[in-house]
Design a protein around this motif. Structure first.
Motif, PDB file in Angstrom:
ATOM      1  N   GLY A  29       1.911  10.086  -5.584  1.00  0.00           N
ATOM      2  CA  GLY A  29       2.407  11.415  -5.250  1.00  0.00           C
ATOM      3  C   GLY A  29       2.046  11.912  -3.863  1.00  0.00           C
ATOM      4  N   PHE A  30       1.631  11.005  -2.976  1.00  0.00           N
ATOM      5  CA  PHE A  30       1.261  11.400  -1.617  1.00  0.00           C
ATOM      6  C   PHE A  30       2.319  10.950  -0.622  1.00  0.00           C
ATOM      7  N   ARG A  31       2.425  11.704   0.453  1.00  0.00           N
ATOM      8  CA  ARG A  31       3.317  11.318   1.548  1.00  0.00           C
ATOM      9  C   ARG A  31       2.653  10.187   2.340  1.00  0.00           C
ATOM     10  N   TRP A  32       3.449   9.194   2.699  1.00  0.00           N
ATOM     11  CA  TRP A  32       2.973   8.061   3.501  1.00  0.00           C
ATOM     12  C   TRP A  32       3.620   8.138   4.871  1.00  0.00           C
TER      13      TRP A  32
ATOM     14  N   ALA B 293       0.827  -1.207   0.000  1.00  0.00           N
ATOM     15  CA  ALA B 293       0.000   0.000   0.000  1.00  0.00           C
ATOM     16  C   ALA B 293       0.860   1.256   0.000  1.00  0.00           C
ATOM     17  N   LYS B 294       1.949   1.227   0.757  1.00  0.00           N
ATOM     18  CA  LYS B 294       2.857   2.382   0.778  1.00  0.00           C
ATOM     19  C   LYS B 294       3.382   2.678  -0.617  1.00  0.00           C
ATOM     20  N   ARG B 295       3.768   1.640  -1.341  1.00  0.00           N
ATOM     21  CA  ARG B 295       4.293   1.844  -2.693  1.00  0.00           C
ATOM     22  C   ARG B 295       3.245   2.501  -3.595  1.00  0.00           C
ATOM     23  N   GLU B 296       1.988   2.066  -3.480  1.00  0.00           N
ATOM     24  CA  GLU B 296       0.922   2.643  -4.304  1.00  0.00           C
ATOM     25  C   GLU B 296       0.661   4.095  -3.929  1.00  0.00           C
ATOM     26  N   VAL B 297       0.636   4.381  -2.626  1.00  0.00           N
ATOM     27  CA  VAL B 297       0.384   5.741  -2.156  1.00  0.00           C
ATOM     28  C   VAL B 297       1.466   6.691  -2.647  1.00  0.00           C
ATOM     29  N   GLU B 298       2.713   6.284  -2.506  1.00  0.00           N
ATOM     30  CA  GLU B 298       3.816   7.152  -2.921  1.00  0.00           C
ATOM     31  C   GLU B 298       3.881   7.296  -4.438  1.00  0.00           C
TER      32      GLU B 298
END
Length: 311
Positions: free
Chosen positions: A192-195, A184-189
């Motif tokens: 273009g969002f900060r995780w 999920a972190k990889r998708e969020v970043e």
């Protein structure tokens, strides 16, 4: 073998007293902040939620909300009002009453939300807070949503908000779902969002991660010591003995109207500042020296309330 992490104990200690010779405000830059629980109700029931289910209920009346809003709008200068819950968008009065009254004041408006609100509600929130929105802390809970759907809603909110608004995605580092958290972190970043990762809390402090789990945590967030220093993840550090301006330039306001200096102080039944419904809230005149062995909430440090911790 369990990894040794801080434990929040509830052993009694004397109420910390404000320091009389340090002034009423921390060195600038700092951001005076209120974390306001606009309602207790939450539409999620996460298995790892630190708050007992019996407390994840309730909506203040309009009169109780007005008492809180009168207090908030009466705070001198420009504060940040971070609306929390429960889930803030669960309040039927959020968009029709709460946000318009906050916008009528001078404060910056932020929120902690699970982004389960409808697209129409999110668009309206962005329009109402345009130019005044500070930070949207969006909590991603894999038990109740899919990552692509979550990102789509956050993108919609970002696209309708003003350019200076900031967005961060929070995730609990659930011990038995760390591979899913990493994905999920990889998708969020990639979007273009900060995780921002948070160690999982239990009633007495932090979950006792095993050594193997902590290796997975470190693979997700990077060096643990660096993450603690830079606050790139919630590692629940200790600021024991440092000057702290919670209760003076930061407070927690509950849906009942009770005001507390910080979450840890409340857990120790200390730092009670009064009740806004009764019109009896008195902020501390200055800093204290932190007596606690764990700071599980990152907001005071991130807003410049802790000695030696820059914003």
């Amino acid at each position: 073998m369990a990894h040794q992490l801080p434990i929040l104990t509830n052993t009694w200690s004397p109420e910390p007293q404000p320091l009389e010779d340090d002034g009423a405000a921390p060195p600038w830059p700092h951001q005076p902040t209120v974390e306001w629980q606009v309602c207790g109700q939450c539409n999620y029931d996460c298995s790892y939620c630190i708050q007992s289910k019996k407390y994840r209920v309730g909506y203040p009346t309009r009169d109780e909300l007005d008492a809180a809003l009168d207090f908030l709008n009466g705070l001198p200068g420009q504060w940040e009002v971070k609306m929390t819950g429960g889930e803030p968008f669960a309040s039927r009065l959020l968009l029709d009453h709460i946000v318009p009254r906050l916008v009528a004041g001078s404060h910056t408006i932020s929120t902690l939300t699970n982004l389960s609100a409808s697209t129409k509600q999110l668009q309206r929130f962005a329009a109402l807070t345009h130019g005044r929105l500070g930070i949207v802390s969006a909590s991603l809970h894999l038990e109740f949503t899919r990552v692509p759907d979550f990102i789509a809603r956050l993108e919609l909110l970002r696209d309708h908000a003003h350019a200076n608004a900031r967005f961060v995605v929070n995730m609990v580092l659930v011990p038995d779902r760390l591979a899913e958290v990493a994905a999920a972190k990889r998708e969020v970043e990639a979007a273009g969002f900060r995780w921002f990762g948070q160690l999982m809390k239990v009633k007495r402090g932090l979950h006792p991660y095993t050594a193997a789990q902590m290796r997975e945590v470190e693979a997700i967030i990077g060096d643990l010591e660096l993450a603690t220093r830079t606050r790139s993840a919630n590692m629940a550090p200790a600021y024991t003995g440092r000057r702290c301006w919670t209760g003076a330039r930061y407070l927690v306001l509950l849906q009942s109207g009770d005001a507390w200096a910080c979450r840890t102080a409340r857990r120790h039944d200390q730092g009670f500042l009064g009740n806004v419904v009764r019109g009896q809230v008195e902020l501390r005149p200055g800093p204290i020296r932190c007596p606690y062995s764990i700071c599980p909430c990152t907001v005071p440090a991130n807003r410049g309330m802790i000695e030696g911790v820059a914003r």
